[in-house]
Motif scaffolding. Structure first.
Motif, PDB file in Angstrom:
ATOM      1  N   ALA A  16      42.936  39.217  32.718  1.00  0.00           N
ATOM      2  CA  ALA A  16      42.234  40.486  32.489  1.00  0.00           C
ATOM      3  C   ALA A  16      43.000  41.638  33.137  1.00  0.00           C
ATOM      4  CB  ALA A  16      40.813  40.416  33.044  1.00  0.00           C
ATOM      5  N   GLY A  17      43.512  41.410  34.344  1.00  0.00           N
ATOM      6  CA  GLY A  17      44.301  42.439  35.018  1.00  0.00           C
ATOM      7  C   GLY A  17      45.552  42.786  34.234  1.00  0.00           C
ATOM      8  N   PHE A  18      46.203  41.770  33.690  1.00  0.00           N
ATOM      9  CA  PHE A  18      47.389  41.984  32.857  1.00  0.00           C
ATOM     10  C   PHE A  18      47.039  42.842  31.639  1.00  0.00           C
ATOM     11  CE2 PHE A  18      49.823  40.585  29.121  1.00  0.00           C
ATOM     12  CZ  PHE A  18      51.099  40.950  29.516  1.00  0.00           C
ATOM     13  N   THR A  49      40.402  43.336  38.537  1.00  0.00           N
ATOM     14  CA  THR A  49      40.536  41.987  39.105  1.00  0.00           C
ATOM     15  C   THR A  49      39.625  41.795  40.307  1.00  0.00           C
ATOM     16  OG1 THR A  49      42.468  42.602  40.446  1.00  0.00           O
ATOM     17  CG2 THR A  49      42.891  41.633  38.262  1.00  0.00           C
ATOM     18  N   TRP A  50      39.400  42.847  41.069  1.00  0.00           N
ATOM     19  CA  TRP A  50      38.470  42.741  42.198  1.00  0.00           C
ATOM     20  C   TRP A  50      37.075  42.385  41.695  1.00  0.00           C
ATOM     21  CZ3 TRP A  50      34.517  46.486  43.506  1.00  0.00           C
ATOM     22  CH2 TRP A  50      33.801  46.151  44.670  1.00  0.00           C
ATOM     23  N   LEU A  51      36.631  43.067  40.662  1.00  0.00           N
ATOM     24  CA  LEU A  51      35.294  42.791  40.127  1.00  0.00           C
ATOM     25  C   LEU A  51      35.171  41.345  39.646  1.00  0.00           C
ATOM     26  CD1 LEU A  51      34.685  46.139  38.219  1.00  0.00           C
ATOM     27  CD2 LEU A  51      33.468  45.320  40.262  1.00  0.00           C
ATOM     28  N   ILE A  52      36.187  40.860  38.970  1.00  0.00           N
ATOM     29  CA  ILE A  52      36.145  39.471  38.477  1.00  0.00           C
ATOM     30  C   ILE A  52      36.263  38.476  39.626  1.00  0.00           C
ATOM     31  CG2 ILE A  52      37.362  37.753  37.074  1.00  0.00           C
ATOM     32  CD1 ILE A  52      38.126  40.163  35.206  1.00  0.00           C
ATOM     33  N   LEU A  56      33.224  36.042  40.157  1.00  0.00           N
ATOM     34  CA  LEU A  56      33.439  34.738  39.527  1.00  0.00           C
ATOM     35  C   LEU A  56      34.281  33.812  40.395  1.00  0.00           C
ATOM     36  CD1 LEU A  56      34.124  35.742  35.800  1.00  0.00           C
ATOM     37  CD2 LEU A  56      32.068  34.686  36.733  1.00  0.00           C
ATOM     38  N   THR A  57      35.509  34.205  40.658  1.00  0.00           N
ATOM     39  CA  THR A  57      36.454  33.322  41.349  1.00  0.00           C
ATOM     40  C   THR A  57      35.951  32.914  42.728  1.00  0.00           C
ATOM     41  OG1 THR A  57      38.224  34.518  40.237  1.00  0.00           O
ATOM     42  CG2 THR A  57      38.871  33.030  42.030  1.00  0.00           C
ATOM     43  N   PHE A  58      35.553  33.876  43.522  1.00  0.00           N
ATOM     44  CA  PHE A  58      35.156  33.617  44.905  1.00  0.00           C
ATOM     45  C   PHE A  58      33.675  33.922  45.139  1.00  0.00           C
ATOM     46  CE2 PHE A  58      39.743  34.658  45.016  1.00  0.00           C
ATOM     47  CZ  PHE A  58      40.218  33.453  45.511  1.00  0.00           C
ATOM     48  N   HIS A  59      32.839  33.760  44.110  1.00  0.00           N
ATOM     49  CA  HIS A  59      31.411  34.076  44.237  1.00  0.00           C
ATOM     50  C   HIS A  59      30.737  33.198  45.295  1.00  0.00           C
ATOM     51  CE1 HIS A  59      29.652  30.535  42.228  1.00  0.00           C
ATOM     52  NE2 HIS A  59      30.816  30.505  41.611  1.00  0.00           N
ATOM     53  N   HIS A  60      31.273  32.039  45.574  1.00  0.00           N
ATOM     54  CA  HIS A  60      30.716  31.118  46.556  1.00  0.00           C
ATOM     55  C   HIS A  60      31.233  31.397  47.975  1.00  0.00           C
ATOM     56  CE1 HIS A  60      34.559  29.544  45.251  1.00  0.00           C
ATOM     57  NE2 HIS A  60      34.621  28.825  46.362  1.00  0.00           N
ATOM     58  N   ARG A  61      32.059  32.398  48.103  1.00  0.00           N
ATOM     59  CA  ARG A  61      32.603  32.774  49.405  1.00  0.00           C
ATOM     60  C   ARG A  61      32.213  34.221  49.691  1.00  0.00           C
ATOM     61  NH1 ARG A  61      37.362  29.941  51.234  1.00  0.00           N
ATOM     62  NH2 ARG A  61      37.682  28.084  49.994  1.00  0.00           N
ATOM     63  N   SER A  62      32.347  34.618  50.904  1.00  0.00           N
ATOM     64  CA  SER A  62      31.988  35.978  51.283  1.00  0.00           C
ATOM     65  C   SER A  62      33.085  36.609  52.123  1.00  0.00           C
ATOM     66  CB  SER A  62      30.688  35.967  52.096  1.00  0.00           C
ATOM     67  OG  SER A  62      30.416  37.247  52.609  1.00  0.00           O
ATOM     68  N   TYR A  74      40.616  44.742  49.685  1.00  0.00           N
ATOM     69  CA  TYR A  74      41.236  44.098  48.520  1.00  0.00           C
ATOM     70  C   TYR A  74      42.411  44.928  48.026  1.00  0.00           C
ATOM     71  CZ  TYR A  74      41.472  41.844  43.887  1.00  0.00           C
ATOM     72  OH  TYR A  74      41.875  41.174  42.763  1.00  0.00           O
ATOM     73  N   LEU A  75      42.187  46.230  47.862  1.00  0.00           N
ATOM     74  CA  LEU A  75      43.254  47.130  47.405  1.00  0.00           C
ATOM     75  C   LEU A  75      44.433  47.098  48.368  1.00  0.00           C
ATOM     76  CD1 LEU A  75      44.424  49.353  45.591  1.00  0.00           C
ATOM     77  CD2 LEU A  75      43.083  51.002  46.918  1.00  0.00           C
ATOM     78  N   THR A  76      44.146  47.157  49.644  1.00  0.00           N
ATOM     79  CA  THR A  76      45.207  47.122  50.652  1.00  0.00           C
ATOM     80  C   THR A  76      45.998  45.820  50.570  1.00  0.00           C
ATOM     81  OG1 THR A  76      43.880  48.532  52.105  1.00  0.00           O
ATOM     82  CG2 THR A  76      45.684  47.290  53.130  1.00  0.00           C
ATOM     83  N   MET A  77      45.284  44.714  50.422  1.00  0.00           N
ATOM     84  CA  MET A  77      45.950  43.423  50.324  1.00  0.00           C
ATOM     85  C   MET A  77      46.754  43.313  49.033  1.00  0.00           C
ATOM     86  SD  MET A  77      42.884  41.088  51.793  1.00  0.00           S
ATOM     87  CE  MET A  77      43.764  39.572  52.098  1.00  0.00           C
ATOM     88  N   MET A  78      46.253  43.882  47.976  1.00  0.00           N
ATOM     89  CA  MET A  78      46.937  43.815  46.689  1.00  0.00           C
ATOM     90  C   MET A  78      48.232  44.620  46.699  1.00  0.00           C
ATOM     91  SD  MET A  78      45.356  41.749  44.697  1.00  0.00           S
ATOM     92  CE  MET A  78      45.248  40.828  46.211  1.00  0.00           C
ATOM     93  N   LEU A  79      48.364  45.533  47.661  1.00  0.00           N
ATOM     94  CA  LEU A  79      49.585  46.319  47.732  1.00  0.00           C
ATOM     95  C   LEU A  79      50.809  45.446  48.023  1.00  0.00           C
ATOM     96  CD1 LEU A  79      48.329  49.561  49.486  1.00  0.00           C
ATOM     97  CD2 LEU A  79      48.827  49.199  47.054  1.00  0.00           C
TER      98      LEU A  79
END
Length: 135
Positions: A16-18, A49-52, A56-62, A74-79
């Protein structure tokens, strides 16, 4: 099995990000050029990608952060992954005439280059708590 499911949804988010990245790049490249348009398209892809990934991907984690704090982290890490991504894109645009003619190929190369870095950051650093608090 949970790891395969996680990898599947991470791949879905990456796809989706692509698509977001490519669509925004192609929409803006005439007005902004191939390099600046890619910076804007990358930011749009990060939001998608953050929203997904968080839903979805990490919905079981916090992340144990507020939504705003989580997105900024997330944005900072994605840099970091984005730097790897953009470097692969820019080098392929600069050195490969075919990629210059078809910049979606550069987006694909960049996406693959940054994917591993991004996955490890998400799993090990952001969404590391196993039981998600339902906000």
């Amino acid at each position: 099995m949970p790891r395969l499911k996680e990898l599947f949804f991470f791949g879905l988010a990456g796809t989706a990000g692509f698509l977001i990245d490519s669509a925004v790049l192609y929409a803006l490249k005439g007005a902004m050029g191939l390099y600046l348009a890619r910076a804007v398209s990358f930011l749009c892809a990060v939001l998608g990608t953050w929203l997904i990934n968080r839903n979805l991907t990490f919905h079981h984690r916090s992340s144990k952060l507020s939504l705003g704090q989580e997105f900024i982290r997330y944005l900072t890490m994605m840099l970091l992954g984005g730097a790897v991504n953009y470097l692969a894109y820019a080098l392929s645009i600069h050195y490969l005439p075919t990629v210059r003619d078809y910049p979606i190929l550069g987006v694909a190369l960049g996406s693959l280059a940054g994917m591993v870095v991004n996955y490890l950051q998400m799993k090990l650093l952001l969404f590391k708590a196993h039981h998600a608090d339902h906000r």
